[in-house]
Design an enzyme around this catalytic site. Structure first.
Site, short mmCIF file in Angstrom:
data_model
loop_
_atom_site.label_atom_id
_atom_site.label_comp_id
_atom_site.label_asym_id
_atom_site.label_seq_id
_atom_site.Cartn_x
_atom_site.Cartn_y
_atom_site.Cartn_z
N HIS A 143 -6.10 2.48 14.56
CA HIS A 143 -6.53 1.13 14.19
C HIS A 143 -5.39 0.16 14.47
O HIS A 143 -4.25 0.57 14.71
CB HIS A 143 -6.87 1.07 12.69
N HIS A 182 -2.31 2.09 16.23
CA HIS A 182 -1.49 3.18 15.70
C HIS A 182 -2.34 4.09 14.81
O HIS A 182 -3.46 3.74 14.43
CB HIS A 182 -0.29 2.63 14.91
N LYS A 211 0.87 -1.18 0.00
CA LYS A 211 0.00 0.00 0.00
C LYS A 211 0.90 1.23 0.00
O LYS A 211 1.92 1.25 0.71
CB LYS A 211 -0.87 0.03 1.27
N ASP A 241 -3.69 -3.35 12.53
CA ASP A 241 -3.71 -3.97 11.20
C ASP A 241 -4.28 -5.38 11.31
O ASP A 241 -3.92 -6.13 12.21
CB ASP A 241 -2.30 -4.02 10.60
#
Length: 335
Positions: free
Chosen positions: A221, A277, A202, A223
């Site tokens: 959020h 994070h 990404k 991962d």
């Protein structure tokens, strides 16, 4: 196709000294009010070339159990390969808007691949100050080149070169994390999909923002993948959450930032923590980052590793297909 005006890069290019309401976070999320201001604790730095595996395992276990995040230095990926990856990504985002839209994520697509802005259900319609490009870089049979920019011409070569160098880092990370759980070196890799582990690239593009105190690039959020290996540019922005506080993750040239993802937390039955994070944005400069998400194959079932489960250590998580986990997480459905 999305109207161009909805791309953050377009909004940023005509911003004055304010930002649209939908980018203003609630007070409990505003970085201006919530970033730790005192003597900051530092995300651990791990020397990946430590010849004593026991030391390496210990430092990675400590970092993964406490922070869920660490930076690795001396990791054997040539600085040149990282520089080229960053160069071609930046060149892509500097292309005219129409050219980028040719890579837009198709409407109704089940995959995240492609160029885009919105990723998941946004709470209260709030938006992140970021555009992105997703595409798989490994294994070869999973790659869809329609989402790999043709321009700049060296884009493909730079991404293939970087992917080639990542394998050693991935193997070593999974081996040390596996040993740290008291498993054999190869067991954790097998549990996340072995050679079918998907490397999803990404690129995050965070244009300058007139009010960086009010906006977030990516909201807080964890991962959902197994592990994330991230290369940032030199513009500060990543923050990690520990013991109720948000800390800046300092930029270290040529370091790789490692995030423990949800699947490793689940497999370790909670011994390793999936890091919470977020990313902040900058008033003057464009921040970019290149995370690679190491994702289990979608049909693979993951749960706490059977060898770690006992009467004293019952499973703390459900076992489920990775695709089901992803669906729940993106749609904010409790797991």
């Amino acid at each position: 196709m999305m109207g161009q005006m909805e791309r953050v890069q377009a909004i940023a290019s005509e911003s004055t000294d304010t930002i649209p309401q939908e980018f203003i976070r609630p007070e409990n999320e505003q970085p201006g009010l919530t970033t730790y201001g005192g003597q900051a604790r530092k995300v651990p730095i791990v020397d990946f070339s430590d010849p004593h595996e026991v030391n390496l395992v210990r430092s990675i276990v400590d970092a993964s159990s406490k922070w869920g995040m660490f930076q690795i230095v001396n990791h054997e990926i040539p600085g040149e390969a990282i520089r080229k990856l960053q160069e071609v990504g930046k060149e892509f985002f500097e292309l005219p808007q129409e050219e980028k839209e040719a890579y837009a994520k198709p409407v109704g697509s089940k995959s995240v691949e492609g160029y885009g802005t919105k990723l998941q259900k946004e709470v209260e319609g709030k938006k992140g100050w970021v555009d992105h490009l997703f595409h798989k870089i490994w294994p070869p049979h999973a790659i869809n080149y329609q989402f790999w920019p043709k321009n700049p011409p060296s884009y493909r070569e730079a991404n293939e070169e970087y992917a080639k160098h990542l394998h050693g880092v991935v193997e070593k990370l999974l081996r040390t994390l596996s040993l740290g759980l008291g498993l054999e070196g190869k067991e954790l890799k097998a549990a996340v999909g072995g050679n079918e582990l998907v490397y999803l690239m990404k690129i995050n593009y965070y244009p300058p923002c007139p009010r960086p105190d009010l906006a977030l690039g990516v909201v807080a959020h964890s991962d959902m993948c197994a592990i994330t290996i991230l290369v940032p540019n030199e513009v500060q922005g990543l923050q990690a959450f520990l013991d109720g506080c948000w800390y800046d993750v300092k930029y270290i040239p040529n370091a790789l930032i490692i995030h423990i993802g949800d699947q490793i937390e689940i497999l370790s039955n909670g011994k390793y923590k999936s890091v919470f994070h977020r990313s902040t944005v900058n008033k003057e400069n464009t921040r970019m980052s290149w995370p690679v998400f190491l994702e289990p194959p979608s049909e693979l079932e993951l749960g706490p590793h059977p060898k770690l489960i006992s009467e004293d250590n019952p499973p703390k998580y459900k076992t489920k297909k990775y695709s089901d986990y992803v669906y729940c997480k993106l749609n904010k459905i409790p797991q």
